[in-house]
Structure formats: C-alpha cells, structure tokens
Write a protein that holds these residues in place. Structure first.
Motif, PDB file in Angstrom:
ATOM      1  N   GLY A 116       0.893  -1.085  -0.494  1.00  0.00           N
ATOM      2  CA  GLY A 116       0.057  -0.070  -0.012  1.00  0.00           C
ATOM      3  C   GLY A 116       1.418   1.444  -0.016  1.00  0.00           C
ATOM      4  O   GLY A 116       0.338   2.332  -0.873  1.00  0.00           O
ATOM      5  N   TRP A 117       2.293   1.605   0.972  1.00  0.00           N
ATOM      6  CA  TRP A 117       2.992   2.037   0.902  1.00  0.00           C
ATOM      7  C   TRP A 117       3.633   2.623  -0.703  1.00  0.00           C
ATOM      8  O   TRP A 117       3.584   4.089  -1.208  1.00  0.00           O
ATOM      9  N   ALA A 118       3.660   1.515  -1.204  1.00  0.00           N
ATOM     10  CA  ALA A 118       4.428   1.703  -2.778  1.00  0.00           C
ATOM     11  C   ALA A 118       3.762   2.374  -4.088  1.00  0.00           C
ATOM     12  O   ALA A 118       3.989   2.981  -4.143  1.00  0.00           O
ATOM     13  N   ALA A 119       2.088   1.915  -3.901  1.00  0.00           N
ATOM     14  CA  ALA A 119       1.065   2.083  -4.153  1.00  0.00           C
ATOM     15  C   ALA A 119       1.207   3.738  -4.361  1.00  0.00           C
ATOM     16  O   ALA A 119       0.509   4.673  -5.278  1.00  0.00           O
ATOM     17  N   VAL A 120       0.944   4.431  -3.195  1.00  0.00           N
ATOM     18  CA  VAL A 120       1.380   5.477  -2.883  1.00  0.00           C
ATOM     19  C   VAL A 120       2.196   6.499  -3.565  1.00  0.00           C
ATOM     20  O   VAL A 120       1.632   6.908  -4.248  1.00  0.00           O
ATOM     21  N   GLN A 121       3.418   6.204  -3.882  1.00  0.00           N
ATOM     22  CA  GLN A 121       4.544   7.083  -3.771  1.00  0.00           C
ATOM     23  C   GLN A 121       4.452   6.389  -5.772  1.00  0.00           C
ATOM     24  O   GLN A 121       4.812   7.031  -6.208  1.00  0.00           O
ATOM     25  N   VAL A 122       3.901   5.310  -6.172  1.00  0.00           N
ATOM     26  CA  VAL A 122       3.411   4.843  -7.706  1.00  0.00           C
ATOM     27  C   VAL A 122       2.330   6.358  -8.033  1.00  0.00           C
ATOM     28  O   VAL A 122       2.862   6.715  -8.873  1.00  0.00           O
ATOM     29  N   ARG A 123       1.533   6.333  -7.606  1.00  0.00           N
ATOM     30  CA  ARG A 123       0.478   7.224  -7.385  1.00  0.00           C
ATOM     31  C   ARG A 123       0.973   9.191  -7.358  1.00  0.00           C
ATOM     32  O   ARG A 123       0.832   9.725  -8.263  1.00  0.00           O
ATOM     33  N   SER A 124       2.187   9.137  -6.449  1.00  0.00           N
ATOM     34  CA  SER A 124       2.911  10.362  -6.180  1.00  0.00           C
ATOM     35  C   SER A 124       3.473  10.369  -7.489  1.00  0.00           C
ATOM     36  O   SER A 124       3.522  11.550  -8.382  1.00  0.00           O
ATOM     37  N   ALA A 125       3.875   9.932  -8.255  1.00  0.00           N
ATOM     38  CA  ALA A 125       4.633  10.172  -9.877  1.00  0.00           C
ATOM     39  C   ALA A 125       3.808  10.582 -10.737  1.00  0.00           C
ATOM     40  O   ALA A 125       4.175  10.716 -11.994  1.00  0.00           O
TER      41      ALA A 125
END
Length: 154
Positions: A116-125
């Motif tokens: 879930g944390w990685a997904a937030v970072q992907v969405r940030s990109a």
C-alpha cells in the motif's frame, strides 16, 4: 513459451492488439491498483539505488519487490514490460531515477515496505510527470561532473 513484446511480434507477424496501448498514466495507475489489491503485503526494497552505478542500477532486481508485482501482471507484460529490473521498469513506466528511487529504495522504509505504501509512491509519480523541479534535478544528476563522481565510487 517465450514472452515477446508487441514490437517484437510486429517484426515477424502482423498483430492486431486486443487492447489499445496504455498511456503512461494508465500503466502507473494499473501498477498502483495491483499493489493496492493486498496493501499489507510486505515487499522487498532495493538497497541504496542512489549509490549504484548507472549500469548496476539498470540491472538491479529484488525478489518479491514492487517491480516484481508489476512484471507478474499479464496486462503489463502484454503492454511491453520485459522484466522486473530497475532499468526496464524505469523505461516502461517512463519514470526518472528519482521517481523510481522514491518507489523502491530502502532508504525510505528499511528492508521491506507495505504494498500500500508503494502504491502511494506510484500514484505520487503520476502527478509529478511534468514538474519542472523533477526534470531539472534529473538533468543535473546526469551532468559530467556527477558521472565522474559516480565512477569514482566504483
């Protein structure tokens, strides 16, 4: 069965794509959605991507990482994702080193991260695709003086 991208298949046959090519945003959103399916899943982080040489970083892989989640997806492979290396993911998702570093590097989370944390970072990109500061930082990182310093670390 050998996996081939659509581009490789076009060289030997006429191919009608069942699905239209995804945009950068769609590819990143799809990756984020894959990660969000199991947000508590622990994924391996990449150690020190910012300290690796460009050649080593491009070939870097980590078992059970966010990049592995993307590569395991048949849709993203059909869209042209060739493997789960850092360099291929950077190319396929059209990310800068800084953007991909923020998604997979251990310096933000330690040895493991939640999906879930990685997904937030992907969405940030996704939202940072045209930011001037990101483009400037990426350009500066490739100045000759910084390449010399990078080679000195080898």
């Amino acid at each position: 069965m050998k996996h081939q991208t659509l581009e490789e298949l076009h060289e030997v046959a006429e191919v009608d794509a069942l699905f239209p090519a995804m945009t950068r945003r769609q590819r990143l959103e799809h990756w984020a959605m894959l990660l969000e399916r199991n947000p508590e899943r622990c994924l391996a982080a990449f150690p020190g991507t910012e300290y690796m040489t460009l050649e080593l970083r491009d070939k870097a892989r980590s078992l059970d990482s966010a990049l592995g989640i993307a590569f395991a997806d048949p849709t993203l492979r059909a869209q042209g994702l060739k493997n789960d290396t850092y360099g291929e993911s950077k190319r396929f998702f059209e990310l800068t080193d800084w953007q991909l570093h923020a998604i997979v590097c251990h310096c933000h989370v330690g040895g493991t991260m939640k999906a879930g944390w990685a997904a937030v970072q992907v969405r940030s990109a996704i939202d940072k695709e045209g930011k001037l500061f990101s483009r400037l930082r990426e350009a500066i990182a490739h100045w000759p003086v910084f390449r010399i310093l990078n080679h000195a670390r080898e």
